[in-house]
Design an enzyme around this catalytic site. Structure first.
Site, PDB file in Angstrom:
ATOM      1  N   CYS A  72       0.798  -1.239   0.000  1.00  0.00           N
ATOM      2  CA  CYS A  72       0.000   0.000   0.000  1.00  0.00           C
ATOM      3  C   CYS A  72       0.829   1.287   0.000  1.00  0.00           C
ATOM      4  O   CYS A  72       0.578   2.167  -0.829  1.00  0.00           O
ATOM      5  CB  CYS A  72      -0.981   0.022   1.154  1.00  0.00           C
ATOM      6  N   ARG A 111       6.887 -11.211   5.428  1.00  0.00           N
ATOM      7  CA  ARG A 111       6.448 -10.937   6.794  1.00  0.00           C
ATOM      8  C   ARG A 111       7.070 -11.970   7.703  1.00  0.00           C
ATOM      9  O   ARG A 111       7.087 -13.150   7.380  1.00  0.00           O
ATOM     10  CB  ARG A 111       4.923 -11.029   6.921  1.00  0.00           C
ATOM     11  N   GLN A 148       0.779 -11.256  -3.117  1.00  0.00           N
ATOM     12  CA  GLN A 148      -0.655 -10.971  -3.046  1.00  0.00           C
ATOM     13  C   GLN A 148      -1.192 -10.602  -4.420  1.00  0.00           C
ATOM     14  O   GLN A 148      -0.465 -10.036  -5.232  1.00  0.00           O
ATOM     15  CB  GLN A 148      -0.901  -9.776  -2.121  1.00  0.00           C
ATOM     16  N   ASP A 188      -2.868  -8.031  -5.117  1.00  0.00           N
ATOM     17  CA  ASP A 188      -3.214  -6.829  -4.372  1.00  0.00           C
ATOM     18  C   ASP A 188      -3.632  -5.710  -5.320  1.00  0.00           C
ATOM     19  O   ASP A 188      -3.130  -5.624  -6.438  1.00  0.00           O
ATOM     20  CB  ASP A 188      -1.960  -6.392  -3.592  1.00  0.00           C
ATOM     21  N   HIS A 210      -5.130  -1.356  -5.045  1.00  0.00           N
ATOM     22  CA  HIS A 210      -5.662  -0.225  -4.284  1.00  0.00           C
ATOM     23  C   HIS A 210      -6.463   0.643  -5.226  1.00  0.00           C
ATOM     24  O   HIS A 210      -5.970   1.010  -6.292  1.00  0.00           O
ATOM     25  CB  HIS A 210      -4.523   0.553  -3.627  1.00  0.00           C
ATOM     26  N   LYS A 242     -14.871  -2.831   6.843  1.00  0.00           N
ATOM     27  CA  LYS A 242     -14.300  -3.687   5.799  1.00  0.00           C
ATOM     28  C   LYS A 242     -15.248  -4.817   5.450  1.00  0.00           C
ATOM     29  O   LYS A 242     -16.149  -5.150   6.218  1.00  0.00           O
ATOM     30  CB  LYS A 242     -12.976  -4.276   6.268  1.00  0.00           C
ATOM     31  N   HIS A 251      -8.330  -1.023  -0.140  1.00  0.00           N
ATOM     32  CA  HIS A 251      -7.346  -2.102  -0.264  1.00  0.00           C
ATOM     33  C   HIS A 251      -8.161  -3.341  -0.605  1.00  0.00           C
ATOM     34  O   HIS A 251      -9.092  -3.661   0.129  1.00  0.00           O
ATOM     35  CB  HIS A 251      -6.640  -2.408   1.052  1.00  0.00           C
TER      36      HIS A 251
HETATM   37 ZN   LIG Z   1      -3.220  -2.228   1.008  1.00  0.00          ZN
END
Ligand SMILES: [Zn+2]
Ligand SMILES: [Zn+2]
Length: 648
Positions: free
Chosen positions: A344, A373, A391, A393, A395, A475, A521
């Site tokens: 992000c 991580r 991910q 991922d 945004h 969320k 996200h």
């Molecule tokens: Zn994010």
């Protein structure tokens, strides 16, 4: 004595003396309710029947019909009953902690000799005796000094340490199950006989460090599962057997997909077969994202600490980050970096380059973002819980007014993908404002309404989880149910006004002034690694043909068939099918058995009869019969099946 008023689920309000217990409240309503009562909900908190009520509250009385509190009590009481049983059998064993977890509980013990399967049987038998004794459960508040003296006199060093850890201003609660007691927050049943004696099982023992700290003693963790009745327990044990057969680590070996080794804990060495699944899935996802108006970016792996400080990760997430120190200018100046745990903050850096106008929004910025991580080694699990992962991922930068339509668009996107990947059962969870939060109620009303409306407009009613949202916004979470009934949370959609603020993202609005964008996200699969693990287990290794890493093996029955075997492999390869030849000098049954273990969906056997007729003998995974098809027909069929669902 002062009075309090209690509001019941039907809206009725009744007055009681302050200090009344839920047990007395139930008795005042009806003796039958008092008999069936197991606990209460007080202002949303799970409450012991013995705990006094000192203030006005909303209250409801729980019975065994209320699954969530009933199962929590069953499992939690069993943790205590198991610890008591262990100390009754082996009085020198030291007790530590034993929380409730999915389907059951565990408890960590310090004992010199390892627990054996026979020991588990003995403990179970003792637990049943304790249950049948219907021993009363009592709760008491103790002073810190009394608790320390008690545990010191009994030689329980772990409990002494726990007492020291509890904040000074907090009450110490002791729970007695008969004349055995444990430090515990509760709540619990009223007597041990309320636990069903035939619906639990001790499953296994594993090592666990005290407080998860590798420098502390290694303890023995005994796991148990428990349900409301025997049938539920039986169904669960069957599911576990089925799950063991489908374990992605076992199938990963048999299908030669990947391996992991000590030198890179929690990271995956993808073999050609596994990487084929990965890239096929990634290609598919990339096409979906392009079609849905995303732009794809890529951002750095190693990023200076300053950005993580600005984003708040350094403060709140550092213990999960891999820190990389670089000695840049001789030894004079050290630069501290971290491997990115999330994408992000980097995406906001791209957004922040150049002036953005309201006309540019929404911007849907996607990255197959490799993240690292630090997970404790005890938490790692195959490719499902790892330290290095990628991910799917993205945004979405947008205005608050666009949140609803963007969320709806994402839910539809995700629904199509889950269906393409073979998951038709999934549900949406909406988590709303927590007690501790930032932002006005007016903004929260708008944010929650946007997500709720998006679900309804997309045709997917949500389950509400009040108070479970992040401190800055609500969320959505998307939970898949797999073929054997297990739940997997994969997709997320987290609304976020916070990070754009922290990283100073802005756009020029219609009014010519600067405004903060909102961020969404969102991920659909979660991570490729974990999702592939789920796919393998869901399909028991028999992946849909388009995802199967080895789609076809063409096997010779006699060596004179070899040239035709090669011709068939070439024809399939040119048609876009992953095909390989097996011309080893082995019996055809041996070849079929071996490739079946490798979960190859189609095996084509070729002997002299097939060579003469230009046909193949087709054997499909999981079927014993074979069928004869012409070369052209099988190539056409498999070429069609090899296409991803979105390309058919
Ligand atoms: Zn994010
Ligand atoms: Zn407890």
């Amino acid at each position: 004595m002062s009075q309090i008023s209690l509001t019941f689920p039907d809206g009725n309000i009744r007055h009681f003396d302050a200090g009344v217990t839920p047990a007395q409240v139930a008795q005042a309503i009806a003796p039958s309710l008092a008999k069936a009562a197991i606990s209460a909900m007080v202002d949303g908190q799970h409450w012991d029947l013995q705990w006094p009520l000192h203030a006005d509250a909303r209250i409801s009385i729980n019975t065994m019909k209320d699954d969530v509190p009933a199962l929590e009590l069953i499992r939690h009481d069993l943790a205590h009953i198991m610890a008591r049983a262990v100390q009754e059998i082996w009085p020198d064993v030291k007790v530590t902690i034993g929380p409730v977890r999915d389907y059951g509980w565990f408890y960590d013990f310090d004992r010199a000799e390892p627990f054996t399967p026979d020991d588990l049987g003995q403990i179970e038998a003792k637990m049943k005796q304790i249950i049948n004794a219907r021993d009363p459960v009592r709760t008491e508040i103790w002073s810190r000094a009394d608790a320390l003296a008690y545990y010191e006199s009994r030689g329980e060093p772990y409990k002494v340490e726990l007492v020291h850890k509890i904040p000074e201003d907090q009450d110490l609660r002791m729970y007695w199950h008969g004349n055995w007691q444990d430090l515990c927050r509760g709540p619990h049943f009223q007597h041990t006989g309320q636990v069903p004696a035939d619906a639990f099982k001790l499953t296994h023992v594993a090592g666990a460090y005290w407080l998860g700290d590798a420098s502390r003693p290694m303890l023995q963790r005994i796991y148990g599962v428990a349900f409301k009745n025997r049938d539920d327990l039986k169904a669960h044990m069957t599911m576990l057997e089925e799950a063991a057969k489908r374990d992605h680590r076992k199938l990963g070996r048999e299908m030669n997909l990947f391996h992991m080794q000590e030198e890179a804990p929690g990271q995956i060495f993808w073999h050609p077969n596994g990487w084929t699944i990965y890239t096929t899935l990634q290609d598919y996802m990339r096409r979906q994202q392009r079609r849905d108006g995303y732009v794809e970016v890529n951002t750095p792996q190693v990023v200076n600490r300053k950005l993580w400080e600005a984003s708040g990760h350094w403060e709140n997430y550092r213990e999960n980050m891999f820190i990389v120190e670089v000695d840049e200018e001789g030894a004079r100046e050290k630069v501290v970096n971290a491997l990115k745990p999330m994408n992000c903050p980097c995406h906001v850096q791209i957004f922040n380059v150049g002036l953005k106008s309201y006309r540019d929004l929404p911007i849907r910025m996607a990255e197959f973002g490799s993240c690292a991580r630090y997970e404790p080694s005890g938490a790692l699990h195959g490719i499902m819980r790892v330290r290095g992962f990628t991910q799917d991922d993205a945004h979405i930068f947008c205005t608050l007014d666009q949140v609803e339509s963007e969320s709806k668009k994402f839910i539809e996107f995700l629904a199509k993908i889950y269906s393409d990947l073979g998951f038709d059962k999934w549900r949406v969870k909406l988590s709303t404002r927590p007690e501790k939060r930032v932002g006005s109620d007016e903004i929260w009303d708008k944010m929650e309404a946007a997500l709720a409306n998006a679900c309804m407009a997309a045709g997917y009613p949500y389950e509400l989880f009040p108070g479970e949202g992040a401190f800055y916004a609500p969320k959505l979470e998307f939970v898949l149910t797999d073929a054997i009934g297990r739940d997997w949370q994969c997709g997320t959609l987290q609304l976020d006004p916070n990070l754009p603020e922290r990283l100073d993202a802005s756009y020029i609005g219609e009014d010519g002034a600067k405004h903060r964008p909102f961020m969404l996200h969102r991920a659909c699969l979660g991570s490729f690694e974990r999702f592939i693990g789920i796919l393998i287990e869901n399909h028991a290794g028999k992946l849909p043909f388009w995802l199967a890493p080895r789609q076809v093996v063409v096997a010779s029955i006699v060596s004179d068939a070899d040239p035709f075997v090669e011709e068939v492999v070439t024809a399939l390869t040119l048609a876009g099918v992953r095909a390989e030849a097996d011309m080893r000098n082995e019996k055809i049954n041996y070849k079929v058995r071996e490739h079946s273990v490798g979960k190859v969906p189609v095996i084509l056997a070729i002997g002299m009869k097939e060579v003469e007729e230009r046909t193949v003998s087709v054997r499909r995974l999981g079927e014993t019969r074979t069928e004869t098809m012409t070369l052209d027909a099988i190539v056409a069929e498999l070429a069609a099946a090899a296409l991803a669902p979105d390309l058919r």
